[in-house]
Design a protein around this motif. Structure first.
Motif, PDB file in Angstrom:
ATOM      1  N   SER A 145       0.860  -1.190   0.080  1.00 23.85           N
ATOM      2  CA  SER A 145       0.046  -0.084  -0.098  1.00 23.85           C
ATOM      3  C   SER A 145       0.719   1.360  -0.095  1.00 23.85           C
ATOM      4  O   SER A 145       1.726   1.463   0.647  1.00 23.85           O
ATOM      5  CB  SER A 145      -1.053   0.044   1.206  1.00 23.85           C
ATOM      6  OG  SER A 145      -1.989  -1.157   1.044  1.00 23.85           O
ATOM      7  N   LEU A 146       0.519   2.209  -0.804  1.00 25.66           N
ATOM      8  CA  LEU A 146       1.502   3.425  -1.014  1.00 25.66           C
ATOM      9  C   LEU A 146       0.748   4.681   0.048  1.00 25.66           C
ATOM     10  O   LEU A 146       1.463   5.499   0.213  1.00 25.66           O
ATOM     11  CB  LEU A 146       1.656   3.754  -2.409  1.00 25.66           C
ATOM     12  CG  LEU A 146       2.010   2.911  -3.289  1.00 25.66           C
ATOM     13  CD1 LEU A 146       2.180   3.155  -4.786  1.00 25.66           C
ATOM     14  CD2 LEU A 146       3.620   2.656  -2.880  1.00 25.66           C
ATOM     15  N   ALA A 147      -0.513   4.280   0.164  1.00 25.61           N
ATOM     16  CA  ALA A 147      -1.045   5.451   0.832  1.00 25.61           C
ATOM     17  C   ALA A 147      -2.132   4.778   1.755  1.00 25.61           C
ATOM     18  O   ALA A 147      -2.765   3.741   1.443  1.00 25.61           O
ATOM     19  CB  ALA A 147      -1.679   6.474   0.015  1.00 25.61           C
ATOM     20  N   ASP A 148      -2.516   5.686   2.872  1.00 24.19           N
ATOM     21  CA  ASP A 148      -3.581   5.176   3.853  1.00 24.19           C
ATOM     22  C   ASP A 148      -4.845   5.702   3.283  1.00 24.19           C
ATOM     23  O   ASP A 148      -5.004   6.416   2.129  1.00 24.19           O
ATOM     24  CB  ASP A 148      -3.311   5.599   5.317  1.00 24.19           C
ATOM     25  CG  ASP A 148      -3.239   7.023   5.537  1.00 24.19           C
ATOM     26  OD1 ASP A 148      -3.943   7.645   4.602  1.00 24.19           O
ATOM     27  OD2 ASP A 148      -2.510   7.572   6.641  1.00 24.19           O
ATOM     28  N   ALA A 149      -5.996   5.322   3.911  1.00 24.93           N
ATOM     29  CA  ALA A 149      -7.299   5.710   3.736  1.00 24.93           C
ATOM     30  C   ALA A 149      -7.668   7.485   3.263  1.00 24.93           C
ATOM     31  O   ALA A 149      -8.246   7.674   2.629  1.00 24.93           O
ATOM     32  CB  ALA A 149      -8.378   5.295   4.679  1.00 24.93           C
ATOM     33  N   HIS A 150      -6.625   8.172   3.858  1.00 28.50           N
ATOM     34  CA  HIS A 150      -6.636   9.423   3.896  1.00 28.50           C
ATOM     35  C   HIS A 150      -5.727   9.768   2.787  1.00 28.50           C
ATOM     36  O   HIS A 150      -5.529  11.171   2.728  1.00 28.50           O
ATOM     37  CB  HIS A 150      -6.427  10.387   5.255  1.00 28.50           C
ATOM     38  CG  HIS A 150      -7.275   9.621   6.118  1.00 28.50           C
ATOM     39  ND1 HIS A 150      -8.454   9.892   6.511  1.00 28.50           N
ATOM     40  CD2 HIS A 150      -6.876   8.818   7.290  1.00 28.50           C
ATOM     41  CE1 HIS A 150      -8.954   9.428   7.478  1.00 28.50           C
ATOM     42  NE2 HIS A 150      -7.958   8.591   8.133  1.00 28.50           N
ATOM     43  N   GLY A 151      -5.028   9.159   2.195  1.00 28.73           N
ATOM     44  CA  GLY A 151      -4.131   9.665   0.996  1.00 28.73           C
ATOM     45  C   GLY A 151      -2.733   9.913   1.531  1.00 28.73           C
ATOM     46  O   GLY A 151      -1.933  10.502   0.907  1.00 28.73           O
ATOM     47  N   ASN A 152      -2.379   9.599   3.044  1.00 27.04           N
ATOM     48  CA  ASN A 152      -1.109   9.913   3.429  1.00 27.04           C
ATOM     49  C   ASN A 152      -0.195   9.110   3.070  1.00 27.04           C
ATOM     50  O   ASN A 152      -0.321   7.734   3.021  1.00 27.04           O
ATOM     51  CB  ASN A 152      -1.111   9.957   5.051  1.00 27.04           C
ATOM     52  CG  ASN A 152      -2.253  10.963   5.631  1.00 27.04           C
ATOM     53  OD1 ASN A 152      -2.055  12.109   5.211  1.00 27.04           O
ATOM     54  ND2 ASN A 152      -2.857  10.788   6.418  1.00 27.04           N
ATOM     55  N   ALA A 153       1.087   9.207   2.834  1.00 27.80           N
ATOM     56  CA  ALA A 153       2.037   8.513   2.162  1.00 27.80           C
ATOM     57  C   ALA A 153       2.362   7.491   3.270  1.00 27.80           C
ATOM     58  O   ALA A 153       2.669   7.685   4.535  1.00 27.80           O
ATOM     59  CB  ALA A 153       3.274   9.032   1.703  1.00 27.80           C
ATOM     60  N   LEU A 154       2.355   6.183   2.774  1.00 30.30           N
ATOM     61  CA  LEU A 154       3.106   5.146   3.881  1.00 30.30           C
ATOM     62  C   LEU A 154       4.420   4.402   3.491  1.00 30.30           C
ATOM     63  O   LEU A 154       4.654   4.661   2.375  1.00 30.30           O
ATOM     64  CB  LEU A 154       2.036   3.688   3.599  1.00 30.30           C
ATOM     65  CG  LEU A 154       0.566   3.861   4.218  1.00 30.30           C
ATOM     66  CD1 LEU A 154      -0.270   2.908   3.762  1.00 30.30           C
ATOM     67  CD2 LEU A 154       0.729   4.248   5.625  1.00 30.30           C
ATOM     68  N   PRO A 155       5.210   4.232   4.382  1.00 29.16           N
ATOM     69  CA  PRO A 155       6.273   3.519   3.953  1.00 29.16           C
ATOM     70  C   PRO A 155       6.504   2.237   3.649  1.00 29.16           C
ATOM     71  O   PRO A 155       5.404   1.563   3.753  1.00 29.16           O
ATOM     72  CB  PRO A 155       7.212   3.615   5.407  1.00 29.16           C
ATOM     73  CG  PRO A 155       6.110   3.678   6.478  1.00 29.16           C
ATOM     74  CD  PRO A 155       4.789   4.371   5.821  1.00 29.16           C
TER      75      PRO A 155
END
Lengths: 455, 1103
Positions: B487-497
């Motif tokens: 996953s590149l982003a969480d549900a809110h569109g925040n970037a994930l490592p």
């Protein structure tokens, strides 16, 4: 056609201010030169390729043990086959750096020697000219010798004239036929090249450019070559010549034992820098201390607690013993020439030729720098047999992971040591018998037209 | 007269404009000179479906000129007193005339004969002819490509006759071509040349010019599957297949007179008049050693003499879809979790898990924590299921890709007086790419002016073209080597490592004293700042002097200069910068002292490249026609070219873009690497510099002789010299030649085949070279960066081989020589093929339907190759160039497949018997075990373009087809899938899983450990070879023209509204695996998709 001819010269001469010949002789790329000057030839010597040696002779040894069958399976086919001394190593895969890179360096040396034919030697460049010629001869001999350790049988004066050696290429002409010289001719060429180089190379080696050959390095290499031929009298003389010129040893007490890289790239013992091909996978794992590898515990245990080499060479972990890499400061496995090896060569060849006093003195001199200050008791009054045994044990302990083990195994077995190497992996046992044909590796499959080694 | 009706409204319009409008609605053609129209007055009228006679009556009412009609020609002449019909025999007068086509361009090679008299003449290069004729004679104009017409002399000594092409469909016969040295008629050469007309160029909507040639020129192939990093030496487009193995495979591109040294994207298609494609030795060889792969001559727009100012504005908007993320999927995320679990259970990851800094995948991490007891079995399963449910393609589609939007604005101004002509243009393009934050802006400005004083005896030309562009390249299209469930982003569109480093390691490493060590690809994308700014200009000057009739002297000069600056700023916040700083950081945990060899701050990489070139030419042209049957065209000249390029790259550490400040670093010392202090490394300096110089001198001559328009003989000689490295000056040249002959069968009297109105038989032969000045004949040394001791390093890049000159090939060689590949004369290749272009007019009447069919056949064959490998294995590896005599250079070779055995292992054949000795199979020395499947490039290809026009509405669509080629279908390579370097292929789900499956599937079982020999065999079987045959709808164009004639109140003379759709999709394909053979799915990044569909809408207004 008169009009365009005139106009042509107008365009060429006025517009670009040069003649046709100048115009057509412009160098097409700033990175390309036709090596014609001493600095251009020196650049070939300074290429890091020139200081690389084959990996197969190290990966075939008992310097390391793979403890994890899964790690073994993840290795390249070549590394796997080498580790278990399989009949076939390359699995059809050509383009092998162990062969290609060494001959690439031979070509560079030959180019230098051929190009020197067009560079005039005069009073102003005489020393540089001699130096570069000596360096080229040195590098060619070094690469020939390294190739011979991997792809030719160990030197045996009784069979050398008939044994197949390596391809001894003495010209840069790529159209010259490719043949295998006899082992005798291979070693003769190596010795001839080195002897000439000793008369050309400078007596002082450059501590800045440790990658460049010098006279002490050439003597040291001659000693190494004669030692590998079991010609101990000559080995003694050349080791002695090298030490006459340079004999500095590093006192291990002056460095801290806890750093991960205890040696520096200005290690004063290094006479000539070389290391195993940087890209070799299994050795990369080993020197980066990846899990699944260990050093023979018995070897590690053989170092006395006061022996600083145990701390400089190894990182013991509960299950595995890792190696610390870099006798010359970088992370690659050092295979070059250094004074510690020369002391050991002089000591061993002295012992083997009955010069016990020199043998024991060299041994003590070296070991005094390896032990914690005040803890080393010099050897005295050993019988010749015991002395040789001690020297060989110290040789093993001093030159651990220095690319010398394979040549030593070949030599010791020729001396009748009867060393059987054993690997145990996933329930299978693999052995390498003394003086077996497996002590020379197969020639890569893309090298066609010359006889293959029997396995 | 024809019962044609005209609907026309004109308001105060000049006569010639009225003629043009009438011509558009009728089959009639007006014959007049501008001289005759002097003193005519503008007219106004409005007619609805009026007969032509009535319209002509209105047009010529109260005019000083009158008209007469002959068949479909309307002759305009000054009104004068009627002559006595039966007067004395008229005297012969000297008639000087000029023949032009509908666009006002001269038509050479037209036969002008006097009716009822043996007198004849032919038009020259400028369309001019001189003829003695009775003052009332009728002249007959015949030409291969133009409609025949008859014109009465009517006592005029100067005539201008306009002819129409025989077929006016798309891709129709436009017969003048440019070779870069001269303009010729296709009928005057025995060679093969295609001319792409302005109408065809403008049919499509793209930012660059070359794409517009796709599917409109026979014999021209665009290869979509070319990887720029591949070692296959492929060109993205080629003319008539392949003629070189290792040298430059690209066709030569000429803009107007000289080879184009800049980036071809700098050419604005709106400034292009026509494109000539020189396909064979006879036409291309005028370019000598540069022409081995064919020549594309781009002719830029020029002004026209005696033409009032014309302004044309063109603007369009193109919207492209997002790529199809369902295309070329690999293993599903859920299967991927299973696969990793299987490898984990077999202990594959033991080694990486044991090393705390080696990255491990999230699945391995979960399984490992489960094994260590940190995670309960239920939690582990839940976490794995979460991973299974997510596909990284969803995130890529959402955050990395977008619909593309392209805007194009172009302005052209053209015109000319009696002795001058000018053209000016300005263009602006703004493209937002399919990749988020990537885009391209381009400004082009060009102007050229031709001044021909002294009755056109002298012609002076000056031109300038300027391009400035900005490319934003912030989005690489992929986040690097990661796993399909990431996953590149969480549900809110925040970037994930992502787990490019081990997350548990970077979470805790440095005890908070290091910079954040997480890699969040989405933040990298959002923070990237990578732009390339390019400036390029070209200045042309030329003098043409008519020495005597037929003999011209041309002196041409061009100066080009271009510079491109790539700035890639890795900000302090970027992972790239944080990672590099952390990597070299040393921490003393006792004192909490942090030592950083790299300063805190951004990292700026700048790469500059620039070039300049001088091109000069002196040329003499000679044309002569005598006895009305003999025609000679010749030219000879010298050419000099100097192209010099410089490249420089450097890096700034601790860069602050606001202060423009940067810090100093130590590039020489070795520093320990934080995560493994057993490693020491140098700080990368990214310093680079290179200068290249290419010098060329060429001497050339060519001539063609035509007898009676039926027999053509043509020949050329050329010598090219260059600063090829390491040979003596007198060996730096290569002499090249070509000879050709043609027989224009259809011009023979006995020829009566109406269905094939034009037939020409030709024979050509020649010797073309190819330039490769990057290799040398002498021993050369490549000078590189200093070694760790500070000594300059050099390696042998080319061994001594004095025999080597211009022609080269590269081949493997025994590595004992010291080199593993060698460039020498080692191979021969032969190509054969033919191109057919058929233009048909299918209907007569209101609805016009034209068809253009392009058909090409081409096959290349390596006839001799000195470096054939000893075993078959190299031929099974895609991505390496291993020619095998008797087959096409790029061929698919496979091994016969014996299906699976009862444990799911693939079986091959050894000595005709089923075998699992994979190593023996793939390393066989018996070449009969190698199965030749076919070539990689199509052998039959072409297009089928239809245009249907009704009144002002025109619809056209182009269907492309390609047959006879083969490709490898991707499959799952476990060894690379498990390392995270490949996604595998969907056939994973069809793999053998239990005994009995071998009856229903051919996909091997997943086994541990991966057996490379087995994988090599399995992936080399003919099971994975698919036929590439396909038919696709390339594009569709709909346009509507509104002219001033119909609507006199309009403030412009013509307005065209158009809609253009491109890459509409594949109509049929031979393979059943859902693969578009032009876009073979990759199993790793970058993702490969068929080019998404795009639709453009535009408007072009001519004032």
């Amino acid at each position: 056609m008169k009009i365009p001819l005139t106009a042509y010269w107008v365009v060429v001469l006025m517009g670009l201010g040069c003649t046709r010949s100048q115009f057509l002789n412009a160098r097409p790329s700033s990175t390309l030169v036709i090596p014609k000057t001493i600095p251009e030839l020196q650049a070939l010597i300074d290429s890091y390729y020139m200081n690389e040696t084959p990996a197969l002779s190290e990966t075939s040894t008992d310097d390391y043990i793979i403890t994890d069958a899964n790690v073994f399976k993840s290795l390249s086919i070549k590394d796997q086959n080498t580790y278990i001394w399989a009949k076939d190593i390359f699995n059809g895969q050509g383009n092998d750096p162990d062969w290609n890179e060494m001959y690439q360096n031979v070509l560079a040396s030959n180019v230098i020697l051929d190009q020197l034919g067009v560079v005039e030697r005069n009073t102003s460049n005489a020393s540089d000219w001699d130096n570069i010629k000596g360096a080229a001869l040195f590098v060619r001999a070094y690469q020939f010798w390294n190739l011979a350790q991997v792809f030719a049988p160990p030197y045996d004066s009784s069979t050398a004239a008939g044994d197949l050696g390596i391809s001894v290429r003495l010209t840069s002409d790529i159209n010259a036929p490719i043949t295998r010289a006899s082992v005798k001719d291979t070693y003769s060429q190596i010795i001839d090249d080195l002897e000439v180089s000793t008369s050309l190379l400078p007596s002082n080696f450059s501590s800045t450019f440790r990658n460049r050959p010098s006279k002490p390095a050439a003597f040291a290499l001659l000693a190494r070559v004669f030692l590998s031929m079991r010609a101990y009298a000559q080995a003694y003389l050349y080791a002695d010549s090298a030490l006459q010129l340079y004999s500095t040893l590093m006192n291990f007490n002056s460095n801290t034992t806890t750093t991960s890289i205890p040696f520096s790239n200005t290690n004063p013992e290094v006479l000539y820098q070389s290391n195993i091909i940087q890209t070799e996978q299994v050795l990369y794992h080993l020197r980066f201390q990846l899990p699944g590898y260990t050093v023979d515990t018995n070897l590690y245990k053989s170092y006395s607690p006061n022996d600083l080499r145990a701390y400089f060479y190894f990182t013991p972990k509960p299950t595995n013993i890792f190696v610390k890499s870099g006798y010359s400061g970088n992370a690659y496995i050092f295979t070059g020439l250094a004074t510690d090896e020369v002391y050991l060569m002089r000591s061993e060849s002295a012992a083997r030729t009955g010069n016990t006093a020199v043998a024991i003195n060299d041994l003590n001199t070296l070991l005094a720098t390896r032990y914690k200050t005040g803890t080393f008791t010099p050897y005295v009054g050993l019988s010749p047999t015991d002395l040789l045994a001690v020297i060989l044990v110290e040789r093993r302990k001093e030159l651990y992971l220095r690319g010398m083990r394979w040549t030593d195994l070949r030599r010791f077995n020729k001396e009748g040591a009867g060393i059987v190497l054993t690997r145990s992996l996933g329930g299978s046992i693999y052995t390498l018998q003394p003086n077996s044909n497996f002590y020379m590796l197969p020639i890569p499959p893309d090298v066609i037209g010359i006889p293959q080694n029997p396995r | 007269m024809h019962a044609q009706t005209i609907t026309l409204t004109v308001n105060n319009v000049s006569l010639d404009s009225v003629f043009a409008r009438i011509q558009e609605q009728s089959p009639y053609h007006f014959v007049y000179t501008s001289e005759e129209l002097t003193g005519t007055r503008k007219v106004s009228f409005s007619v609805q479906k009026a007969p032509i006679e009535a319209v002509l009556g209105l047009t010529f009412k109260n005019q000083p000129v009158d008209y007469s009609t002959e068949e479909k020609y309307i002759y305009v002449r000054k009104r004068q007193e009627n002559k006595v019909e039966n007067g004395p025999p008229a005297a012969l007068i000297e008639v000087h005339g000029k023949v032009v086509d509908a666009e006002g361009r001269p038509v050479p090679g037209v036969t002008v004969s006097v009716k009822g008299s043996p007198r004849k003449a032919a038009t020259n290069e400028n369309g001019e002819f001189d003829l003695k004729a009775d003052e009332n004679a009728e002249l007959i104009f015949t030409s291969v490509n133009m409609e025949t017409s008859e014109v009465r002399v009517a006592r005029r000594t100067r005539l201008e006759v306009s002819l129409r092409p025989k077929v006016t469909a798309l891709g129709g016969v436009t017969v003048e071509y440019s070779s870069g040295y001269e303009k010729r008629r296709t009928s005057q050469t025995p060679g093969s040349v295609d001319v792409v007309s302005n109408a065809v160029i403008n049919r499509s909507v793209t930012t660059d010019i070359l794409t517009r040639l796709d599917g409109v020129v026979s014999g021209l192939t665009f290869t979509k599957n070319v990887s720029p990093t591949s070692s296959l030496n492929q060109s993205t487009f080629s003319i008539r297949g392949r003629s070189t193995i290792f040298s430059n495979p690209n066709p030569l591109i000429i803009v107007d007179n000289f080879p184009y040294d800049g980036d071809i994207n700098n050419i604005n298609p709106n400034d292009v008049e026509t494109i000539s494609v020189l396909k064979d030795a006879v036409t291309a060889s005028v370019w000598g050693s540069f022409s081995g792969n064919g020549v594309v001559v781009i002719t830029m727009k020029k002004g026209k003499n005696n033409q009032p100012i014309r302004i044309s504005v063109n603007s369009n908007l193109t919207v492209g879809q997002k790529p199809n993320f369902n295309y070329g999927r690999g293993i599903s995320p859920s299967s991927y979790v299973d696969l990793e679990t299987y490898f984990y259970n077999n202990g594959f990851f033991t080694s990486s898990i044991g090393n705390p800094s080696t990255p491990i995948s999230p699945v391995v991490d979960i399984l490992n924590r489960q094994k260590l007891g940190v995670l309960s079995s239920a939690d582990a399963t839940a976490q794995l299921n979460l991973l299974r449910s997510h596909d990284i393609r969803t995130d890529l589609a959402k955050y990395f890709y977008q619909p593309s939007v392209g805007q194009q604005y172009a302005l052209n101004v053209t015109g000319g007086g009696a002795d001058d002509k000018y053209f000016m243009s300005a263009g602006f393009d703004k493209d937002a790419s399919n990749l988020v934050r990537n885009g391209y802006n381009r400004i082009t400005i060009s102007a050229n002016n031709t001044y021909s004083p002294f009755k056109s005896k002298l012609e002076l030309l000056i031109g300038i073209a300027f391009t400035q562009s900005t490319t934003r390249n912030n989005n690489p299209g992929n986040p690097g080597t990661i796993f399909s469930y990431t996953s590149l982003a969480d549900a809110h569109g925040n970037a994930l490592p992502i787990a490019i480093n081990r997350l548990s390691y970077v979470d805790t490493a440095g005890q908070g004293l290091l910079l954040d060590w997480h890699d969040r690809p989405l933040d990298e994308l959002r923070g990237a700042d990578n732009t390339t700014k390019l400036t390029d200009y070209r200045i042309n000057a030329g003098i043409k002097y008519k020495i005597i009739a037929g003999l011209d002297l041309n002196v041409l000069y061009q100066y080009s200069r271009g510079n491109s600056v790539n700035d890639n700023l890795h900000s302090q916040q970027s992972f790239y910068t944080r990672d590099l700083i952390n990597r070299f950081t040393q921490i003393n945990f006792a004192t909490k002292a942090v030592t950083r060899p790299l300063p805190i701050g951004g990292i700026l990489d700048e790469f500059n490249s620039g070039y300049f070139s001088h091109d000069g030419r002196v040329q003499v042209d000679y044309r002569h026609t005598w006895s009305e049957r003999h025609e000679l065209n010749a030219l000879a000249g010298y050419e000099i070219r100097d192209i010099e390029s410089e490249y420089r790259g450097y890096r700034l550490y601790g860069y602050d873009p606001d202060l423009q400040a940067s810090g100093l670093v130590d590039y020489m010392d070795l520093f320990p690497v934080y995560y493994n202090t057993a490693i020491r490394g140098q700080i990368p300096s990214n310093l680079s510099n290179l200068k290249t110089i290419n010098h060329y001198l060429s001497y050339f001559a060519n001539a063609s002789y035509t007898y009676d328009r039926r027999y053509i003989l043509s020949g050329s000689v050329r010598r090219d010299e260059s600063n090829i490295f390491g040979v003596r000056t007198n060996q730096k040249g290569v002499p090249l030649w070509s000879l050709g002959a043609a027989w224009n069968v259809s011009a023979e009297k006995f020829y009566h085949f109406e269905s094939i109105p034009y037939l020409k038989i030709r024979v050509t032969n020649g010797y073309n070279g190819n330039v490769n000045s990057s290799v040398s004949a002498a021993t050369t040394e490549f000078i590189g960066a200093p070694n760790i001791y500070g000594g300059t390093q050099g390696v042998i890049s080319s061994p001594p081989n004095p025999d080597l000159r211009w022609e080269r090939g590269k081949s493997p060689i025994n590595p004992t020589t010291g080199i593993s590949s060698f460039t020498g004369n080692t191979a021969n290749m032969r190509g054969k093929g033919f191109d057919v272009t058929i233009n048909t007019k299918n209907t007569v009447g209101k609805v016009k339907w034209y068809t253009t069919i392009l058909f090409s056949f081409q096959k290349d064959k390596v006839t001799q190759y000195k470096a054939t490998q000893t075993t078959i294995s190299p031929y099974l590896i895609t991505g390496t160039l291993n020619p095998l005599p008797g087959h096409s250079l790029y061929s698919v070779y496979a091994l016969p497949y014996g299906g699976l055995d009862s444990v799911g292992d693939p079986q091959g054949f050894v000595n005709g018997k089923l075998s699992k000795n994979y190593s023996a199979i793939i390393n066989s020395t018996d070449f009969s075990t190698l199965k030749y499947m076919g070539p990689v490039s199509p052998t039959f290809f072409g297009s089928f373009c239809n245009t249907v026009a009704f009144k002002q509405l025109s619809l056209s669509f182009n269907i492309k087809y390609a047959f006879g080629h083969y490709f490898w279908r991707p499959t799952t390579l476990y060894s690379s899938v498990i390392n995270g370097t490949s996604f595998g292929a969907p056939d994973f789900s069809k793999r053998w899983q239990k005994p009995g499956d071998e009856k229903t599937t051919k996909v091997e079982a997943m086994t541990y450990p991966p057996n490379s020999a087995k994988e090599s065999y399995f992936t080399s079987t003919d099971f994975f070879v698919d036929r590439g045959d396909n038919i696709r709808l390339q594009d569709l164009q709909l346009s509507y023209d509104l002219t001033k004639l119909g609507h006199s109140r309009l403030p412009f003379s013509n307005i065209r509204v158009y809609l253009y759709a491109r890459n509409l999709g594949i109509l049929w394909k031979a393979n059943h695996d859902g693969i578009d053979p032009d876009f073979i799915p990759g199993t790793s990044y970058p993702l490969i998709f068929p080019t998404p569909r795009s639709v453009s809408g535009g408007i072009k207004v001519d004032f």
